[in-house]
Scaffold this motif. Sequence first.
Motif, PDB file in Angstrom:
ATOM      1  N   ILE A   1       0.856  -1.182   0.000  1.00  0.00           N
ATOM      2  CA  ILE A   1       0.000   0.000   0.000  1.00  0.00           C
ATOM      3  C   ILE A   1       0.889   1.227   0.000  1.00  0.00           C
ATOM      4  N   LYS A   2       0.629   2.125  -0.938  1.00  0.00           N
ATOM      5  CA  LYS A   2       1.422   3.334  -1.078  1.00  0.00           C
ATOM      6  C   LYS A   2       0.495   4.546  -1.241  1.00  0.00           C
ATOM      7  N   GLU A   3       1.085   5.709  -0.977  1.00  0.00           N
ATOM      8  CA  GLU A   3       0.371   6.955  -1.213  1.00  0.00           C
ATOM      9  C   GLU A   3       0.712   7.465  -2.611  1.00  0.00           C
ATOM     10  N   LYS A   4      -0.150   8.337  -3.111  1.00  0.00           N
ATOM     11  CA  LYS A   4       0.134   8.986  -4.403  1.00  0.00           C
ATOM     12  C   LYS A   4       1.486   9.675  -4.360  1.00  0.00           C
ATOM     13  N   ARG A   5       2.154   9.630  -5.465  1.00  0.00           N
ATOM     14  CA  ARG A   5       3.467  10.255  -5.669  1.00  0.00           C
ATOM     15  C   ARG A   5       4.614   9.508  -4.967  1.00  0.00           C
ATOM     16  N   GLU A   6       4.311   8.435  -4.268  1.00  0.00           N
ATOM     17  CA  GLU A   6       5.387   7.632  -3.670  1.00  0.00           C
ATOM     18  C   GLU A   6       5.992   6.697  -4.714  1.00  0.00           C
ATOM     19  N   THR A   7       7.002   5.950  -4.259  1.00  0.00           N
ATOM     20  CA  THR A   7       7.706   4.999  -5.110  1.00  0.00           C
ATOM     21  C   THR A   7       7.506   3.588  -4.564  1.00  0.00           C
ATOM     22  N   ALA A   8       7.427   2.633  -5.457  1.00  0.00           N
ATOM     23  CA  ALA A   8       7.279   1.233  -5.052  1.00  0.00           C
ATOM     24  C   ALA A   8       8.219   0.357  -5.880  1.00  0.00           C
ATOM     25  N   THR A   9       8.699  -0.709  -5.263  1.00  0.00           N
ATOM     26  CA  THR A   9       9.541  -1.679  -5.961  1.00  0.00           C
ATOM     27  C   THR A   9       8.996  -3.071  -5.740  1.00  0.00           C
ATOM     28  N   LEU A  10       8.790  -3.773  -6.832  1.00  0.00           N
ATOM     29  CA  LEU A  10       8.328  -5.161  -6.787  1.00  0.00           C
ATOM     30  C   LEU A  10       9.465  -6.063  -7.243  1.00  0.00           C
ATOM     31  N   LYS A  11       9.528  -7.232  -6.592  1.00  0.00           N
ATOM     32  CA  LYS A  11      10.600  -8.155  -6.934  1.00  0.00           C
ATOM     33  C   LYS A  11      10.045  -9.466  -7.472  1.00  0.00           C
ATOM     34  N   CYS A  12      10.825 -10.079  -8.332  1.00  0.00           N
ATOM     35  CA  CYS A  12      10.419 -11.334  -8.956  1.00  0.00           C
ATOM     36  C   CYS A  12      11.623 -12.268  -9.017  1.00  0.00           C
ATOM     37  N   TYR A  13      11.425 -13.473  -8.519  1.00  0.00           N
ATOM     38  CA  TYR A  13      12.466 -14.495  -8.575  1.00  0.00           C
ATOM     39  C   TYR A  13      11.972 -15.617  -9.475  1.00  0.00           C
ATOM     40  N   PRO A  14      12.578 -15.764 -10.652  1.00  0.00           N
ATOM     41  CA  PRO A  14      12.079 -16.752 -11.615  1.00  0.00           C
ATOM     42  C   PRO A  14      12.389 -18.170 -11.181  1.00  0.00           C
ATOM     43  N   ILE A  15      11.795 -19.095 -11.889  1.00  0.00           N
ATOM     44  CA  ILE A  15      12.094 -20.505 -11.665  1.00  0.00           C
ATOM     45  C   ILE A  15      13.570 -20.731 -11.996  1.00  0.00           C
ATOM     46  N   PRO A  16      14.276 -21.509 -11.184  1.00  0.00           N
ATOM     47  CA  PRO A  16      15.697 -21.756 -11.472  1.00  0.00           C
ATOM     48  C   PRO A  16      15.930 -22.220 -12.895  1.00  0.00           C
ATOM     49  N   ARG A  17      16.947 -21.653 -13.511  1.00  0.00           N
ATOM     50  CA  ARG A  17      17.375 -21.927 -14.885  1.00  0.00           C
ATOM     51  C   ARG A  17      16.497 -21.242 -15.932  1.00  0.00           C
ATOM     52  N   HIS A  18      15.448 -20.581 -15.514  1.00  0.00           N
ATOM     53  CA  HIS A  18      14.706 -19.756 -16.476  1.00  0.00           C
ATOM     54  C   HIS A  18      15.472 -18.452 -16.692  1.00  0.00           C
ATOM     55  N   ASP A  19      15.587 -18.064 -17.968  1.00  0.00           N
ATOM     56  CA  ASP A  19      16.405 -16.908 -18.291  1.00  0.00           C
ATOM     57  C   ASP A  19      15.588 -15.712 -18.769  1.00  0.00           C
ATOM     58  N   THR A  20      14.285 -15.877 -18.854  1.00  0.00           N
ATOM     59  CA  THR A  20      13.426 -14.808 -19.369  1.00  0.00           C
ATOM     60  C   THR A  20      12.367 -14.460 -18.333  1.00  0.00           C
ATOM     61  N   VAL A  21      12.199 -13.181 -18.113  1.00  0.00           N
ATOM     62  CA  VAL A  21      11.221 -12.694 -17.141  1.00  0.00           C
ATOM     63  C   VAL A  21      10.292 -11.702 -17.826  1.00  0.00           C
ATOM     64  N   TYR A  22       9.020 -11.781 -17.505  1.00  0.00           N
ATOM     65  CA  TYR A  22       8.000 -10.897 -18.059  1.00  0.00           C
ATOM     66  C   TYR A  22       7.253 -10.234 -16.909  1.00  0.00           C
ATOM     67  N   TRP A  23       6.848  -9.005 -17.117  1.00  0.00           N
ATOM     68  CA  TRP A  23       6.006  -8.292 -16.153  1.00  0.00           C
ATOM     69  C   TRP A  23       4.675  -7.935 -16.809  1.00  0.00           C
ATOM     70  N   TYR A  24       3.594  -8.188 -16.051  1.00  0.00           N
ATOM     71  CA  TYR A  24       2.249  -7.870 -16.510  1.00  0.00           C
ATOM     72  C   TYR A  24       1.540  -7.057 -15.434  1.00  0.00           C
ATOM     73  N   GLN A  25       0.631  -6.215 -15.889  1.00  0.00           N
ATOM     74  CA  GLN A  25      -0.209  -5.428 -14.991  1.00  0.00           C
ATOM     75  C   GLN A  25      -1.667  -5.800 -15.245  1.00  0.00           C
ATOM     76  N   GLN A  26      -2.394  -6.124 -14.183  1.00  0.00           N
ATOM     77  CA  GLN A  26      -3.800  -6.452 -14.330  1.00  0.00           C
ATOM     78  C   GLN A  26      -4.628  -5.538 -13.445  1.00  0.00           C
TER      79      GLN A  26
END
Lengths: 113, 112
Positions: B12-37
């Motif tokens: 939960i963030k306020e307007k004008r703040e900054t957020a960081t999301l992290k993603c750890y892929p499946i081991p040995r996977h070399d491609t990562v995708y980000w989607y927004q829903q």
Amino acid sequence: AQSVTQPDIHITVSEGASLELRCNYSYGATPYLFWYVQSPGQGLQLLLKYFSGDTLVQGIKGFEAEFKRSQSSFNLRKPSVHWSDAAEYFCAISGGGADGLTFGKGTHLIIQP
Amino acid sequence: AAGVIQSPRHLIKEKRETATLKCYPIPRHDTVYWYQQGPGQDPQFLISFYEKMQSDKGSIPDRFSAQQFSDYHSELNMSSLELGDSALYFCASSFGSGGELFFGEGSRLTVL
């Protein structure tokens, strides 16, 4: 540009009845085809996929889908639905490139007792 | 089997703040995708990385940036947050580009 159309926004089915969810795609060749299911607030679970070969694909939870090249369709079917099948269903395609998947708008499945 | 791990699951963030999301892929996977829903919407492709290099770019706002690190995990940085950024953010990984994507459970961002 590739696109996916799921014509039915909502579908209501009685428990135990059969189900068919429609999916049509637009793509210059034969794409990779996928069906995902999403429960409210949850992630995307892969039901089944088609890459090549047999055009009738079996998936998890008793689902199957049939690829029809002539109709650019990949409809999802289940012979007898259960109340736990109520969810949002997304059809998706991929051209095998780095842009991942293109999703349809989804079909919301409601199960009547 | 190991799956795609996303953190945090809720933010939960306020307007004008900054957020960081992290993603750890499946081991040995070399491609990562980000989607927004967004609420009641289908997932929209934001950006992808292959072997730590940006591979493709979708409808990612200029206020957002992302990168893939040497251990293949990825971070999505979102600045000057707006109410419309409230959404479920999915990360997916694959071995090579294209083919089957494996999705994480998503990170739900709420901007107040």
